[in-house]
Design a protein around this motif. Structure first.
Motif, PDB file in Angstrom:
ATOM      1  N   LEU A  34      14.692   9.833  -2.175  1.00 59.00           N
ATOM      2  CA  LEU A  34      14.399  10.457  -0.131  1.00 59.00           C
ATOM      3  C   LEU A  34      14.281   9.017   0.977  1.00 59.00           C
ATOM      4  CD1 LEU A  34      12.630  13.424  -0.556  1.00 59.00           C
ATOM      5  CD2 LEU A  34      15.280  13.636   0.482  1.00 59.00           C
ATOM      6  N   ASN A  35      14.522   7.597  -0.442  1.00 57.39           N
ATOM      7  CA  ASN A  35      14.400   6.249   0.051  1.00 57.39           C
ATOM      8  C   ASN A  35      12.549   6.206   0.883  1.00 57.39           C
ATOM      9  OD1 ASN A  35      16.487   5.239  -0.257  1.00 57.39           O
ATOM     10  ND2 ASN A  35      17.345   6.055   1.269  1.00 57.39           N
ATOM     11  N   LEU A  36      11.872   7.159   0.332  1.00 54.32           N
ATOM     12  CA  LEU A  36      10.826   7.180   0.989  1.00 54.32           C
ATOM     13  C   LEU A  36       9.749   6.227   0.094  1.00 54.32           C
ATOM     14  CD1 LEU A  36       9.360  11.310   1.316  1.00 54.32           C
ATOM     15  CD2 LEU A  36      10.239   8.935   3.410  1.00 54.32           C
ATOM     16  N   ASP A  37      10.010   5.491  -1.573  1.00 55.88           N
ATOM     17  CA  ASP A  37       9.247   5.109  -2.334  1.00 55.88           C
ATOM     18  C   ASP A  37      10.382   3.959  -2.496  1.00 55.88           C
ATOM     19  OD1 ASP A  37       7.457   3.614  -4.063  1.00 55.88           O
ATOM     20  OD2 ASP A  37       6.688   5.812  -4.717  1.00 55.88           O
ATOM     21  N   ASP A  38       9.482   3.449  -3.666  1.00 56.24           N
ATOM     22  CA  ASP A  38      11.081   2.366  -4.207  1.00 56.24           C
ATOM     23  C   ASP A  38      10.855   1.542  -5.925  1.00 56.24           C
ATOM     24  OD1 ASP A  38       8.980   0.841  -3.705  1.00 56.24           O
ATOM     25  OD2 ASP A  38      10.208  -0.678  -2.298  1.00 56.24           O
ATOM     26  N   ILE A  39       9.847   2.405  -6.427  1.00 53.58           N
ATOM     27  CA  ILE A  39       9.098   1.734  -7.816  1.00 53.58           C
ATOM     28  C   ILE A  39       8.414   3.219  -7.891  1.00 53.58           C
ATOM     29  CG2 ILE A  39       6.861   0.101  -6.908  1.00 53.58           C
ATOM     30  CD1 ILE A  39       7.203  -1.764  -9.115  1.00 53.58           C
ATOM     31  N   PHE A  40       8.325   2.900  -9.314  1.00 59.25           N
ATOM     32  CA  PHE A  40       7.835   3.793 -10.356  1.00 59.25           C
ATOM     33  C   PHE A  40       6.130   3.219 -10.768  1.00 59.25           C
ATOM     34  CE2 PHE A  40      11.180   6.252 -11.696  1.00 59.25           C
ATOM     35  CZ  PHE A  40      10.786   7.438 -11.059  1.00 59.25           C
ATOM     36  N   ASP A  41       5.128   4.187  -9.770  1.00 54.73           N
ATOM     37  CA  ASP A  41       4.002   3.266  -9.833  1.00 54.73           C
ATOM     38  C   ASP A  41       2.554   4.768  -9.473  1.00 54.73           C
ATOM     39  OD1 ASP A  41       3.708   3.035  -7.311  1.00 54.73           O
ATOM     40  OD2 ASP A  41       3.329   1.108  -7.092  1.00 54.73           O
ATOM     41  N   ASP A  42       3.115   5.734  -9.856  1.00 58.10           N
ATOM     42  CA  ASP A  42       2.757   6.133  -9.494  1.00 58.10           C
ATOM     43  C   ASP A  42       1.167   6.820  -8.177  1.00 58.10           C
ATOM     44  OD1 ASP A  42       2.326   7.434 -11.855  1.00 58.10           O
ATOM     45  OD2 ASP A  42       1.086   6.720 -12.997  1.00 58.10           O
ATOM     46  N   SER A  43       2.002   6.243  -7.502  1.00 52.42           N
ATOM     47  CA  SER A  43       1.337   6.146  -6.444  1.00 52.42           C
ATOM     48  C   SER A  43       2.833   5.333  -5.153  1.00 52.42           C
ATOM     49  CB  SER A  43       1.055   5.012  -5.826  1.00 52.42           C
ATOM     50  OG  SER A  43       1.625   3.580  -5.989  1.00 52.42           O
ATOM     51  N   ILE A  44       2.343   5.616  -3.508  1.00 56.93           N
ATOM     52  CA  ILE A  44       3.529   5.432  -2.519  1.00 56.93           C
ATOM     53  C   ILE A  44       2.540   5.071  -1.747  1.00 56.93           C
ATOM     54  CG2 ILE A  44       3.136   8.119  -1.635  1.00 56.93           C
ATOM     55  CD1 ILE A  44       6.661   7.946  -0.802  1.00 56.93           C
ATOM     56  N   TYR A  45       2.970   4.394  -0.609  1.00 65.20           N
ATOM     57  CA  TYR A  45       2.281   3.973   0.337  1.00 65.20           C
ATOM     58  C   TYR A  45       2.219   4.960   1.528  1.00 65.20           C
ATOM     59  CZ  TYR A  45       2.838  -0.912  -0.600  1.00 65.20           C
ATOM     60  OH  TYR A  45       2.487  -2.254  -1.160  1.00 65.20           O
ATOM     61  N   THR A  46       1.441   5.218   1.801  1.00 63.22           N
ATOM     62  CA  THR A  46       0.748   6.909   2.685  1.00 63.22           C
ATOM     63  C   THR A  46       1.862   6.875   4.300  1.00 63.22           C
ATOM     64  OG1 THR A  46      -1.566   6.729   1.824  1.00 63.22           O
ATOM     65  CG2 THR A  46      -1.456   7.900   4.141  1.00 63.22           C
ATOM     66  N   SER A  47       1.934   5.068   4.195  1.00 61.79           N
ATOM     67  CA  SER A  47       2.227   5.181   5.998  1.00 61.79           C
ATOM     68  C   SER A  47       3.916   5.234   6.030  1.00 61.79           C
ATOM     69  CB  SER A  47       2.903   3.883   6.151  1.00 61.79           C
ATOM     70  OG  SER A  47       2.606   3.183   5.183  1.00 61.79           O
ATOM     71  N   ALA A  48       4.074   5.627   4.313  1.00 62.16           N
ATOM     72  CA  ALA A  48       5.560   6.462   4.457  1.00 62.16           C
ATOM     73  C   ALA A  48       5.743   7.446   4.283  1.00 62.16           C
ATOM     74  CB  ALA A  48       6.721   5.317   3.479  1.00 62.16           C
ATOM     75  N   ASP A  50       3.577  10.271   5.944  1.00 59.88           N
ATOM     76  CA  ASP A  50       2.553  10.754   6.800  1.00 59.88           C
ATOM     77  C   ASP A  50       3.148  10.953   7.459  1.00 59.88           C
ATOM     78  OD1 ASP A  50       2.447   8.382   7.782  1.00 59.88           O
ATOM     79  OD2 ASP A  50       0.268   8.103   7.801  1.00 59.88           O
ATOM     80  N   THR A  51       4.111  10.842   8.202  1.00 56.60           N
ATOM     81  CA  THR A  51       4.868  11.522   9.447  1.00 56.60           C
ATOM     82  C   THR A  51       6.343  12.263   8.416  1.00 56.60           C
ATOM     83  OG1 THR A  51       6.515   9.121   9.269  1.00 56.60           O
ATOM     84  CG2 THR A  51       4.354   9.270  10.920  1.00 56.60           C
ATOM     85  N   VAL A  52       5.817  12.535   7.446  1.00 54.15           N
ATOM     86  CA  VAL A  52       7.430  13.384   7.416  1.00 54.15           C
ATOM     87  C   VAL A  52       7.456  14.596   7.452  1.00 54.15           C
ATOM     88  CG1 VAL A  52       8.426  14.514   5.000  1.00 54.15           C
ATOM     89  CG2 VAL A  52       8.171  11.870   5.019  1.00 54.15           C
ATOM     90  N   LEU A  53       8.436  15.407   8.106  1.00 55.99           N
ATOM     91  CA  LEU A  53       8.187  17.203   8.661  1.00 55.99           C
ATOM     92  C   LEU A  53       9.083  17.773   7.930  1.00 55.99           C
ATOM     93  CD1 LEU A  53       9.125  16.093  12.233  1.00 55.99           C
ATOM     94  CD2 LEU A  53       7.029  16.421  11.568  1.00 55.99           C
ATOM     95  N   ILE A  72       0.889  15.131   6.208  1.00 55.77           N
ATOM     96  CA  ILE A  72      -0.010  16.035   7.229  1.00 55.77           C
ATOM     97  C   ILE A  72       0.634  16.295   8.060  1.00 55.77           C
ATOM     98  CG2 ILE A  72      -2.796  14.365   6.294  1.00 55.77           C
ATOM     99  CD1 ILE A  72      -1.794  12.529   8.934  1.00 55.77           C
ATOM    100  N   GLN A  73       1.698  15.464   9.013  1.00 59.65           N
ATOM    101  CA  GLN A  73       2.907  16.347   9.778  1.00 59.65           C
ATOM    102  C   GLN A  73       4.091  17.471   8.965  1.00 59.65           C
ATOM    103  OE1 GLN A  73       2.500  16.137  12.518  1.00 59.65           O
ATOM    104  NE2 GLN A  73       0.471  14.193  12.329  1.00 59.65           N
ATOM    105  N   LEU A  74       3.858  17.709   7.642  1.00 57.73           N
ATOM    106  CA  LEU A  74       4.532  17.836   7.595  1.00 57.73           C
ATOM    107  C   LEU A  74       5.006  19.750   7.763  1.00 57.73           C
ATOM    108  CD1 LEU A  74       6.548  18.028   4.827  1.00 57.73           C
ATOM    109  CD2 LEU A  74       4.772  19.083   2.882  1.00 57.73           C
ATOM    110  N   SER A  75       6.180  19.807   8.158  1.00 58.37           N
ATOM    111  CA  SER A  75       6.606  21.091   8.599  1.00 58.37           C
ATOM    112  C   SER A  75       7.386  21.956   7.914  1.00 58.37           C
ATOM    113  CB  SER A  75       6.603  20.881  10.316  1.00 58.37           C
ATOM    114  OG  SER A  75       8.348  20.345  10.237  1.00 58.37           O
TER     115      SER A  75
END
Length: 206
Positions: A34-48, A50-53, A72-75
């Motif tokens: 979904l282009n929210l992350d770009d590498i396998f490292d068991d983590s993702i930038y929270t800023s990527a 926290d606005t996903v709906l 936190i914005q997930l609907s």
């Protein structure tokens, strides 16, 4: 000396972006797709995230949704057809729609403080799930779908017969006004047919 001082002063401004722990590889791969992350490292930038709906991750082989608490914005969350065992959505207060059918759930917590805002909820075909933690038991029983052997409670870990409201009658099917079997959605006139012969007409307003 000036160059060394400048380097020292600038250093704290780099490399401190907050990350969210994503231990499940299938979940992380779905986020990469979904282009929210770009590498396998068991983590993702929270800023990527926290606005996903809307998050559609059905049938992805996911077993663990740890990290969902930072959406936190997930609907709208669609995570059916996976092998999820524990699902904690108590931090997702903006949820409007949840479909977690056909998983291996043994624990589901939707005490997000806004159960009245969760207009479409279905958690059927989770045979090992016997309790769903909610804020509003009466609203959940009136509007949400679950397996007949499962109950809504405000505290599943210490639920008692007085606290858990388990409807004895079983829902057989849901029909639209034309008599067709449908999946409940907001703004539809629906007929709930139960095994004791009773019928309820319901309209869930969005």
């Amino acid at each position: 000396m000036k160059k060394l001082l400048l380097t020292f002063l600038c250093f704290p401004f780099f490399g401190y972006a907050q990350k969210t722990y994503i231990p499940d590889d299938a979940f992380e791969q779905a986020l990469i797709n979904l282009n929210l992350d770009d590498i396998f490292d068991d983590s993702i930038y929270t800023s990527a995230i926290d606005t996903v709906l809307i998050l559609y991750i059905s049938n992805k082989g996911v077993t663990d949704l740890t990290g969902i608490e930072d959406f936190i914005q997930l609907s709208n969350l669609f995570c059916s057809g996976n092998q999820i065992i524990d699902l904690d959505l108590s931090n997702n207060s903006n949820l409007v729609e949840l479909n977690c059918n056909d998983n291996l759930l043994t624990s589901l917590d939707v005490r997000n403080g806004n159960n009245l805002g969760l207009l479409y909820f279905t958690a059927v075909n989770n045979p090992d799930l016997d309790c769903i933690a909610v804020n509003d038991i009466a609203f959940a029983n009136a509007n949400w779908l679950k397996d007949s052997g499962c109950a809504f409670s405000s505290n599943c870990s210490t639920s008692s017969s007085l606290e858990v409201y388990q409807v004895k009658r079983k829902l057989i099917k849901v029909l639209d006004i034309f008599g067709r079997i449908v999946t409940p959605k907001p703004n539809m006139t629906l007929l709930y047919i139960y095994n004791d012969g009773t019928t309820e007409k319901k309209i869930i307003i969005n």
